[in-house]
Write a protein that holds these residues in place. Structure first.
Motif, PDB file in Angstrom:
ATOM      1  N   ALA A  80       0.812  -1.108   0.124  1.00 51.87           N
ATOM      2  CA  ALA A  80       0.184  -0.254  -0.128  1.00 51.87           C
ATOM      3  C   ALA A  80       0.891   1.199   0.049  1.00 51.87           C
ATOM      4  O   ALA A  80       1.946   1.304   0.716  1.00 51.87           O
ATOM      5  N   LEU A 100      -3.384  -0.151   5.426  1.00 53.57           N
ATOM      6  CA  LEU A 100      -3.421   1.118   4.844  1.00 53.57           C
ATOM      7  C   LEU A 100      -2.877   2.238   5.953  1.00 53.57           C
ATOM      8  O   LEU A 100      -2.438   2.950   5.726  1.00 53.57           O
ATOM      9  N   THR A 104      -9.270   3.344  -2.031  1.00 47.48           N
ATOM     10  CA  THR A 104      -8.058   2.979  -2.627  1.00 47.48           C
ATOM     11  C   THR A 104      -8.123   2.556  -3.839  1.00 47.48           C
ATOM     12  O   THR A 104      -9.281   2.309  -4.426  1.00 47.48           O
TER      13      THR A 104
END
Lengths: 327, 327
Positions: A37, A118, A301
């Motif tokens: 991420a 995240l 995302t």
């Protein structure tokens, strides 16, 4: 593998390029990281527009921070590091918006393998910025007031949580009333909204106290409005200029009230701080992210293939949270 | 004896009052000083307008600094001090625009009895301001560039001389081309004039060097014009705001270039500095005034009876030197 780059400076969603290239091989002293991420920060958008403190040679790989897993190591790196989940230190030397990236082994710091991907991907820049803003410029006694503009930004939410942790009181300025409950829930002592009632609301919050440290990501009128509430000898630290305005101070405030104005850029800190100290600071904040003490809202995302949509979303004002690439 | 005071704030020449009162008697620990010379500073004019950092209760005696001779002492002060020529430390506790003033014995510092009275009378504020501006905020290596706005002010001429003494290089901005020769004669490395040729002239003066310290008494555009020439990590110190404008800085200059903004007020220094250190600093600068190394141009002297004319003269812009009261 896929990689995002620019060949010209301009509007992020317009200049971003998705390119296919061979995966890098880790050289001696490097590790190869498969990304997990990577956030899109305001600084990335400024860099793409050519308006950041760092202006890369073109074409330039993009993305400044993120986490991933080590899938290979070069000579002189312990093979036992393969499989480690790591934070890539945001040195501006490696683009993190690509499937795999080879980085120096000590730019890959181990992080909690089980933490939320995240949240952990955002550790590199915003929580460290908030932490350094709070502790690098003034020694604040317990109970001192820290105020901030741009309270609903990611840095803003970290400032509130870290101020609470440090026994400080925080006053945040936001533009949207909808942003107030989340900051109060995060431990803010006061949240005020831009508008004609600003002075009354600040007066209610502070009583006879005054602000010892003003953390400013907005500049312009937001600073001007706060100046009367700053304590004698207090410090304003600028870390952004979202309004496009200057940081303006009257000579009388500088001279008679001894207001001090500084700027903060994480790159300067990374350049002058021993790497062990950097690693220790990330370990400390990483534990707070792992525990959920530090967190920032996430709006969406995207995959690298969706880069135009991702960058357009990240450039919207009034977003309720962060936009990230995720693999 | 005669004394100048105000009973209301306003335009200096309009609000000044010449009053007759009994001469004060020195109390225990005090000395009585018969004034010899006392300057009119911009800060006196601001105070009379009610716009200074210190706003006295009214009616208020006027005048902040000056020299005189001790003509009497109170209990607990050595009678041998009678006859001593002294500087009155500018604490804002005693008005110096009167024939005689009683002050605490350690607010009366001995000075050279043979030095020029007018030059010595200006020692209290402007030379000390220039000295502290140069040495209190940054450690400057030999050859570093110090720039200043308001170069033709009294502080400006002291900055040039003290920078030269300290092995620093100085660049002064003035508004009137007529002011250039005097500053060059005083040891300025470069003097530039406000106008469209500013950037070219600064570029010629600095070459590849940049400014480490900017001393600013003007604010507004003068600061904006200088910002591109400031070195990474340099400091701007404001000590006045003659233009009426703010000190404005872009967030990018604060953040990426680490420009630091401070203010200087001599009163803060006097409040926090041990009196022996203050006395030693005045002795050092007093010797330089006595030697003629430090001097500021004088335009005119007046008696207290001529106070309206004196204050009107002192308020004129574009004066070529200082206005003082002399006895």
């Amino acid at each position: 593998m896929k990689s995002l780059q620019i060949s010209t400076f301009g509007k992020p969603a317009a200049v971003v390029e998705l390119v296919e290239r061979d995966a890098p091989r880790p050289e001696a002293g490097q590790v190869l990281v498969a990304m997990e991420a990577a956030p899109i920060n305001p600084s990335d958008l400024l860099l793409m527009r050519g308006r950041y403190g760092h202006r890369p040679r073109l074409p330039a790989e993009l993305g400044t921070e993120g986490i991933g897993r080590i899938i290979d190591v070069g000579a002189a790196v312990a093979p036992t590091r393969v499989g480690e989940r790591v934070l890539i230190v945001p040195t501006l030397r490696h683009g993190t918006w690509q499937d795999q990236v080879a980085v120096e082994a000590d730019d890959a710091l181990p992080v909690d393998p089980d933490a939320d991907a995240l949240q952990m991907a955002m550790l590199g820049i915003n929580p460290m910025t908030a932490d350094l803003l709070l502790r690098s410029f003034v020694d604040l006694p317990p109970g001192a007031w820290v105020a901030q503009t741009g309270g609903s930004s990611a840095v803003g939410s970290y400032v509130v949580a870290l101020a609470r942790q440090a026994g400080l009181r925080s006053l945040s300025l936001v533009r949207r009333p909808e942003a107030v409950p989340a900051l109060l829930a995060a431990g803010a002592d006061a949240v005020v909204v831009t508008g004609p009632q600003f002075a009354d609301d600040v007066a209610d919050a502070l009583g006879d106290d005054r602000i010892s440290l003003l953390i400013d990501g907005v500049a312009g009128d937001a600073v001007t409005d706060f100046v009367p509430w700053l304590a004698q000898g207090s410090t304003l630290v600028s870390y952004g200029g979202m309004s496009g305005g200057p940081v303006a101070m009257s000579p009388a405030d500088l001279i008679f009230r001894d207001i001090r104005v500084r700027g903060f850029w994480q790159m300067h800190w990374l350049e002058r701080t021993p790497r062990e100290e950097v690693a220790a600071a990330y370990a400390r904040l990483g534990a707070l992210v792992g525990d959920g003490v530090l967190k920032a809202p996430v709006t969406a995302t995207y995959t690298l293939d969706q880069c135009q949509a991702a960058l357009a979303h990240a450039a919207e004002t009034g977003r309720a949270g962060k936009v990230l690439f995720a693999w």
